[in-house]
Design an enzyme around this catalytic site. Structure first.
Site, PDB file in Angstrom:
ATOM      1  N   ARG A 218       1.280  -1.199  -0.604  1.00  0.00           N
ATOM      2  CA  ARG A 218      -0.019   0.114  -0.487  1.00  0.00           C
ATOM      3  C   ARG A 218       0.907   1.469  -0.130  1.00  0.00           C
ATOM      4  NH1 ARG A 218      -2.563   2.715   4.707  1.00  0.00           N
ATOM      5  NH2 ARG A 218      -4.606   3.879   3.489  1.00  0.00           N
TER       6      ARG A 218
ATOM      7  N   TRP B 291      -9.670  -8.715   3.703  1.00  0.00           N
ATOM      8  CA  TRP B 291     -10.514  -9.082   1.899  1.00  0.00           C
ATOM      9  C   TRP B 291     -10.610 -10.784   2.203  1.00  0.00           C
ATOM     10  CZ3 TRP B 291      -7.359  -4.895   1.829  1.00  0.00           C
ATOM     11  CH2 TRP B 291      -7.735  -4.355   1.870  1.00  0.00           C
TER      12      TRP B 291
ATOM     13  N   HIS C 279       0.947   4.128  -2.356  1.00  0.00           N
ATOM     14  CA  HIS C 279      -0.177   5.866  -2.617  1.00  0.00           C
ATOM     15  C   HIS C 279       1.209   6.405  -3.004  1.00  0.00           C
ATOM     16  CE1 HIS C 279      -4.392   5.284   0.589  1.00  0.00           C
ATOM     17  NE2 HIS C 279      -3.646   3.963  -0.585  1.00  0.00           N
TER      18      HIS C 279
HETATM   19  C1  HEM Z   1      -9.647   2.465  -5.830  1.00  0.00           C
HETATM   20  C2  HEM Z   1      -8.607   2.180  -5.746  1.00  0.00           C
HETATM   21  C3  HEM Z   1      -8.652   1.897  -4.172  1.00  0.00           C
HETATM   22  C4  HEM Z   1      -9.103   2.349  -2.663  1.00  0.00           C
HETATM   23  C5  HEM Z   1     -10.379   3.025  -2.681  1.00  0.00           C
HETATM   24  C6  HEM Z   1      -8.320   1.399  -1.647  1.00  0.00           C
HETATM   25  C7  HEM Z   1      -8.498   1.854  -0.410  1.00  0.00           C
HETATM   26  C8  HEM Z   1      -8.429   0.492   0.102  1.00  0.00           C
HETATM   27  C9  HEM Z   1      -8.446   1.318   1.837  1.00  0.00           C
HETATM   28  C10 HEM Z   1     -10.153   2.059   2.466  1.00  0.00           C
HETATM   29  C11 HEM Z   1      -7.692   0.546   2.844  1.00  0.00           C
HETATM   30  C12 HEM Z   1      -7.531   0.476   4.366  1.00  0.00           C
HETATM   31  C13 HEM Z   1      -6.335   1.029   4.853  1.00  0.00           C
HETATM   32  C14 HEM Z   1      -6.489   0.922   6.399  1.00  0.00           C
HETATM   33  O1  HEM Z   1      -6.753   0.866   6.835  1.00  0.00           O
HETATM   34  O2  HEM Z   1      -5.204   0.068   7.411  1.00  0.00           O
HETATM   35  C15 HEM Z   1      -6.860  -0.521   1.600  1.00  0.00           C
HETATM   36  C16 HEM Z   1      -5.749  -1.290   2.105  1.00  0.00           C
HETATM   37  C17 HEM Z   1      -5.211  -1.376   0.958  1.00  0.00           C
HETATM   38  N1  HEM Z   1      -4.585  -1.236  -0.145  1.00  0.00           N
HETATM   39 FE1  HEM Z   1      -5.713  -0.481  -1.535  1.00  0.00          FE
HETATM   40  N2  HEM Z   1      -7.395   0.649  -2.525  1.00  0.00           N
HETATM   41  C18 HEM Z   1      -7.848   0.659  -3.108  1.00  0.00           C
HETATM   42  C19 HEM Z   1      -6.467   0.173  -4.560  1.00  0.00           C
HETATM   43  C20 HEM Z   1      -5.723  -0.013  -3.973  1.00  0.00           C
HETATM   44  C21 HEM Z   1      -3.936  -0.376  -5.176  1.00  0.00           C
HETATM   45  C22 HEM Z   1      -4.406  -0.319  -6.990  1.00  0.00           C
HETATM   46  C23 HEM Z   1      -3.791  -0.857  -4.418  1.00  0.00           C
HETATM   47  C24 HEM Z   1      -2.183  -1.481  -4.763  1.00  0.00           C
HETATM   48  C25 HEM Z   1      -1.945  -2.036  -6.242  1.00  0.00           C
HETATM   49  C26 HEM Z   1      -4.093  -1.041  -3.354  1.00  0.00           C
HETATM   50  C27 HEM Z   1      -3.699  -2.008  -2.276  1.00  0.00           C
HETATM   51  C28 HEM Z   1      -4.423  -1.910  -0.280  1.00  0.00           C
HETATM   52  C29 HEM Z   1      -2.781  -3.230  -0.080  1.00  0.00           C
HETATM   53  C30 HEM Z   1      -1.921  -4.122  -0.442  1.00  0.00           C
HETATM   54  C31 HEM Z   1      -4.035  -3.047   1.962  1.00  0.00           C
HETATM   55  C32 HEM Z   1      -3.466  -3.594   2.793  1.00  0.00           C
HETATM   56  C33 HEM Z   1      -3.065  -1.822   3.724  1.00  0.00           C
HETATM   57  C34 HEM Z   1      -2.459  -3.062   5.109  1.00  0.00           C
HETATM   58  O3  HEM Z   1      -2.622  -4.075   5.034  1.00  0.00           O
HETATM   59  O4  HEM Z   1      -2.141  -2.299   5.372  1.00  0.00           O
HETATM   60  N3  HEM Z   1      -5.760  -0.577  -2.561  1.00  0.00           N
HETATM   61  N4  HEM Z   1      -6.298   0.157   0.246  1.00  0.00           N
END
Ligand code: HEM
Length: 360
Positions: free
Chosen positions: A114, A258, A118
């Site tokens: 992430r 997820w 970002h």
């Molecule tokens: C519409 C696009 C996206 C939205 C709205 C979104 C939103 C989010 C949100 C709200 C979280 C939770 C963060 C937290 O509470 O710690 C998250 C986690 C995460 N996102 Fe996304 N995301 C998007 C696209 C992506 C993309 C393109 C990637 C990577 C290529 C990605 C990788 C991740 C990963 C790996 C996590 C887990 C983070 C953790 O375990 O700390 N996301 N995302």
């Protein structure tokens, strides 16, 4: 699910919904040597000869770069070669492995993926602003963007490498962290190039609002990823990274993973998305939980991939074909990490060996 022999396991459900805490500390700003060595041969081409699959930014991206005022030219730090980056990869990977139990079994795979996304996902192709080049996430307003909440843990995790290696830029460190994360949890090889330079000009820090808001619909998602230059297939593919890690209520007011194998890179996100989901009744933001176990989550933007027919066909395609997902993801993630960066011909993409491949 991946059929590859792989040591990480699904985590018991009882461990899934706790959160982790860690101190926040700001990163120290450091610099790079400038482009003095481009073409000098110090970064031997033989180390960077893995470009046979042509994993460079698409022509679309190249054209847009050419038409903009800002050019972010990559340069290798003085005296450094790919060996130094493989060593750095190994050090990061060893620290990731040591923290396999962190975040209640998620480890650091999701967090670092992430962070890499970002730092890159602020990119705007129209004017070539944002993106991973400048490592601007240490500055306001990017550092305090609500969408970056919790990423201080990722920056803190990697900070020791920035402190140890003064030649290393934030952009290279954070993007390489994402490569380590994906590869070390069973994902595809991600081609990567070094040479991003830290930017201290605060006028170049992207404004808030560029990173996606998870409460929105399919048209919004198309708009955000289109701004970066991605098409619908590429967008669906990249969001498949939600196989990793989880949401943390204290970060975003969303909660949970997820799926059960959130420390393994798989196509499971797509398989699960096609199952049945209902709106979760709780005191956090609107999210979905699975009908079968009420244990897993989907964001509204994840559900939008299923609700929109131009997205849905790719969800089905990747659910049916993990190999295709892996090869597309490798290409798209590499492109994402390089958005807005101009690499001289002397800096060739390379693939790093995993710790397992090196018997480490
Ligand atoms: C519409 C696009 C996206 C939205 C709205 C979104 C939103 C989010 C949100 C709200 C979280 C939770 C963060 C937290 O509470 O710690 C998250 C986690 C995460 N996102 Fe996304 N995301 C998007 C696209 C992506 C993309 C393109 C990637 C990577 C290529 C990605 C990788 C991740 C990963 C790996 C996590 C887990 C983070 C953790 O375990 O700390 N996301 N995302």
């Amino acid at each position: 699910m991946s059929t590859a022999a792989f040591k990480r396991q699904s985590v018991p459900l009882s461990k899934l919904f706790q959160s982790y805490g860690k101190n926040n500390s700001q990163s120290k700003y450091g610099g790079y040597f400038l482009a003095t060595l481009i073409g000098s041969g110090i970064l031997a081409t033989s180390y960077f000869n893995n470009n046979k699959n042509g994993n460079t930014p698409s022509n679309n991206h190249k054209k847009l770069l050419a038409g903009s005022g800002i050019v972010n030219t990559a340069a290798i730090p003085k005296g450094k070669s790919i060996k130094d980056y493989q060593s750095l990869y190994n050090e990061i990977a060893e620290k990731v492995r040591d923290q396999d139990d962190a975040d209640d079994g998620a480890g650091r795979y999701g967090l670092l993926t992430r962070l890499a996304w970002h730092t890159s996902g602020t990119y705007k192709k129209e004017d070539n602003t944002g993106g991973s080049y400048g490592g601007t996430m240490i500055y306001k307003p990017e550092s305090t963007d609500g969408e970056n909440s919790g990423l201080n843990h990722g920056r803190d995790f990697l900070q020791e490498f920035k402190d140890k290696y003064s030649w290393l830029s934030h952009g290279d460190l954070w993007t390489l962290g994402g490569v380590v994360a994906v590869q070390e949890c069973g994902g595809p090889k991600i081609k990567w190039r070094p040479g991003r330079q830290d930017i201290s000009d605060k006028t170049r820090v992207p404004e808030n609002g560029r990173l996606p808001d998870a409460s929105k619909d399919a048209d919004y998602v198309k708009g955000v990823f289109g701004r970066m230059g991605f098409n619908e297939r590429e967008t669906v593919c990249l969001i498949g990274a939600h196989c990793l890690g989880k949401c943390h209520k204290e970060n975003t007011n969303y909660d949970g993973p997820w799926g059960p194998s959130f420390n393994m890179f798989t196509n499971d996100f797509f398989v699960r998305l096609l199952q049945n989901w209902h709106v979760k009744k709780w005191d956090g933001k609107k999210q979905y939980e699975d009908d079968e176990t009420n244990s897993f989550m989907m964001l509204p933007t994840d559900m939008a991939l299923k609700e929109d027919s131009s997205f849905l066909k790719y969800v089905k395609m990747y659910a049916d074909d993990e190999k295709l997902f892996f090869s597309d993801f490798a290409k798209n993630f590499s492109t994402l990490l390089e958005l807005g960066v101009t690499f001289p011909d002397s800096i060739k993409p390379t693939e790093f060996k995993t710790l397992d491949e090196q018997d480490k």
